[in-house]
Design an enzyme around this catalytic site. Sequence first.
Site, PDB file in Angstrom:
ATOM      1  N   GLU A  98       1.648   3.669   2.943  1.00 47.76           N
ATOM      2  CA  GLU A  98       2.184   3.156   4.208  1.00 47.76           C
ATOM      3  C   GLU A  98       3.711   3.233   4.200  1.00 47.76           C
ATOM      4  OE1 GLU A  98       0.063  -0.600   4.476  1.00 47.76           O
ATOM      5  OE2 GLU A  98      -1.847   0.453   4.306  1.00 47.76           O
ATOM      6  N   GLU A 138       0.581  -5.168  11.019  1.00 45.95           N
ATOM      7  CA  GLU A 138       0.138  -3.782  10.887  1.00 45.95           C
ATOM      8  C   GLU A 138       0.997  -3.016  11.873  1.00 45.95           C
ATOM      9  OE1 GLU A 138      -2.328  -1.972   9.324  1.00 45.95           O
ATOM     10  OE2 GLU A 138      -3.181  -3.562   8.098  1.00 45.95           O
ATOM     11  N   HIS A 161       0.855  -1.192   0.000  1.00 45.32           N
ATOM     12  CA  HIS A 161       0.000   0.000   0.000  1.00 45.32           C
ATOM     13  C   HIS A 161       0.886   1.235   0.000  1.00 45.32           C
ATOM     14  CE1 HIS A 161      -3.463  -2.560   1.673  1.00 45.32           C
ATOM     15  NE2 HIS A 161      -3.629  -2.331   0.380  1.00 45.32           N
TER      16      HIS A 161
HETATM   17  O1  0X9 Z   1      -6.808  -4.059   4.245  1.00 45.70           O
HETATM   18  C1  0X9 Z   1      -5.656  -4.487   4.089  1.00 45.70           C
HETATM   19  O2  0X9 Z   1      -5.225  -4.893   3.024  1.00 45.70           O
HETATM   20  C2  0X9 Z   1      -4.707  -4.464   5.279  1.00 45.70           C
HETATM   21  N1  0X9 Z   1      -4.998  -3.354   6.132  1.00 45.70           N
HETATM   22  S1  0X9 Z   1      -4.562  -1.840   5.656  1.00 45.70           S
HETATM   23  O3  0X9 Z   1      -5.161  -0.910   6.576  1.00 45.70           O
HETATM   24  N2  0X9 Z   1      -2.990  -1.714   5.781  1.00 45.70           N
HETATM   25  O4  0X9 Z   1      -4.956  -1.642   4.303  1.00 45.70           O
HETATM   26  C3  0X9 Z   1      -4.898  -5.742   6.056  1.00 45.70           C
HETATM   27  C4  0X9 Z   1      -4.113  -6.863   5.525  1.00 45.70           C
HETATM   28  C5  0X9 Z   1      -4.560  -8.163   6.076  1.00 45.70           C
HETATM   29  N3  0X9 Z   1      -5.612  -8.664   5.262  1.00 45.70           N
HETATM   30  C6  0X9 Z   1      -5.353  -9.324   4.091  1.00 45.70           C
HETATM   31  N4  0X9 Z   1      -4.225  -9.938   3.915  1.00 45.70           N
HETATM   32  N5  0X9 Z   1      -6.266  -9.304   3.167  1.00 45.70           N
HETATM   33 ZN    ZN Z   2      -1.924  -1.782   4.046  1.00 43.95          ZN
END
Ligand code: 0X9
Ligand code: ZN
Length: 393
Positions: A156, A354, A153
């Site tokens: 980040e 995270e 992302h």
């Molecule tokens: O939503 C996401 O992809 C991640 N959170 S974020 O706020 N950084 O965007 C979580 C990743 C964990 N979930 C998955 N692997 N899908």
């Molecule tokens: Zn993320």
Amino acid sequence: METNESLVGANEAVFVWGSGRVLHALVPEGQLGHVRATLRQRNLTATLLQHDPDTDFNIKVHTCGNHMNDDCTCISIDKANSRRTKEFGWSAYYDVDDIYAYLRNMSARYPTLAAPVVGGRSYEGRDILGLRVRKPGAGAANKPAIFIESGIHAVEWITSATITYFINELLTSNDPNITALRENFDWHIFPLVNPDGYHYSMNEDIMWRKTRSRSPNGCFGADPNRNWDYKWDLALNASSDPCDNRYTGPQPFSEVETRTLASYIAAVENLQAYLAFHSNAQMLLVPYSDSKEHLDNYDDLIQLGKATLEYGRKVNGAKYDGVGTAAEMLYPASGGSMDWVRHTLHTPLVYTWELRGWALPCWPAARIPAQGDEVTQMIHGLTVEARKLGYLK
Ligand code: 0X9
Ligand code: ZN
């Protein structure tokens, strides 16, 4: 300028976001005078947009240019902490070219230990550049491989800075805990798996999250953590609208970044751990993200994850939530990298961090070393505790 004169450094609860000429800041009431004075000193004007009597003020800060540079936007608001030096370092956030130059420099400085590797490519034609770190000598070919993914992302930033910090420790530290890491494993480390998005976030739209591919309707990018070919069509916490921040893409692996990276990962021999880094929910997550189903080694993953978090807590006292499935701890989401890796490659140890931070992406650069030390200790702890459970051998 001292850190305590910086807008952000003086008060950790200031929340800053925005892009281009305008930033928004959520400022706790007691800090408004200080924030205004700091902005005045820097010839920035602030408008009070809204007053929330219970919690915070919203102020709108007009900045001085179209693009972020040393005099503008959140980098300047945290200027005392984030001045870039010629030499790559961890007191500022750096753009793609600087990070890649650092990776190449480190491989030139430690040629027997580290080699640049291309994990894939991006829509705009950048490499997904990483480092493979492996001590030569007897047994080098059979070492357990550990893959590190960060920066999927774009916004980040702290994840990429943390992972270059870890690389630096891995290559230069004389601490026996760290030398053991470089002795025992075959590392494939990619600080920026979404380089186009990161560059765009640094230069055009600070909150950018996605890739930069073009959709026929004129919108840009897909969420690279919703684009992997595992339960992609569930579209959980995702959208089929190309303009949405969590756009799945038109089909699984539509994005060249996820597609090429997936082939690289699938070809890594003896892959035993996949570690992904996001920010900023301060959690440690395990597969799956789309369902509350528990993996066959779920109990091990939880036990190991909890032990890992303890290693991190000892560094700065920071407590992370978890360990639990992403679906149970955060929100159900589909098409994510860690789920694809676990399901497709059966990699035994798969985690998503995270990291910390109250503001995306303006977590002060002065915090990078603390976050870096914490993650370094967690990775060290993970390997030590994993071996006790029979993994990573
Ligand atoms: O939503 C996401 O992809 C991640 N959170 S974020 O706020 N950084 O965007 C979580 C990743 C964990 N979930 C998955 N692997 N899908
Ligand atoms: Zn993320």
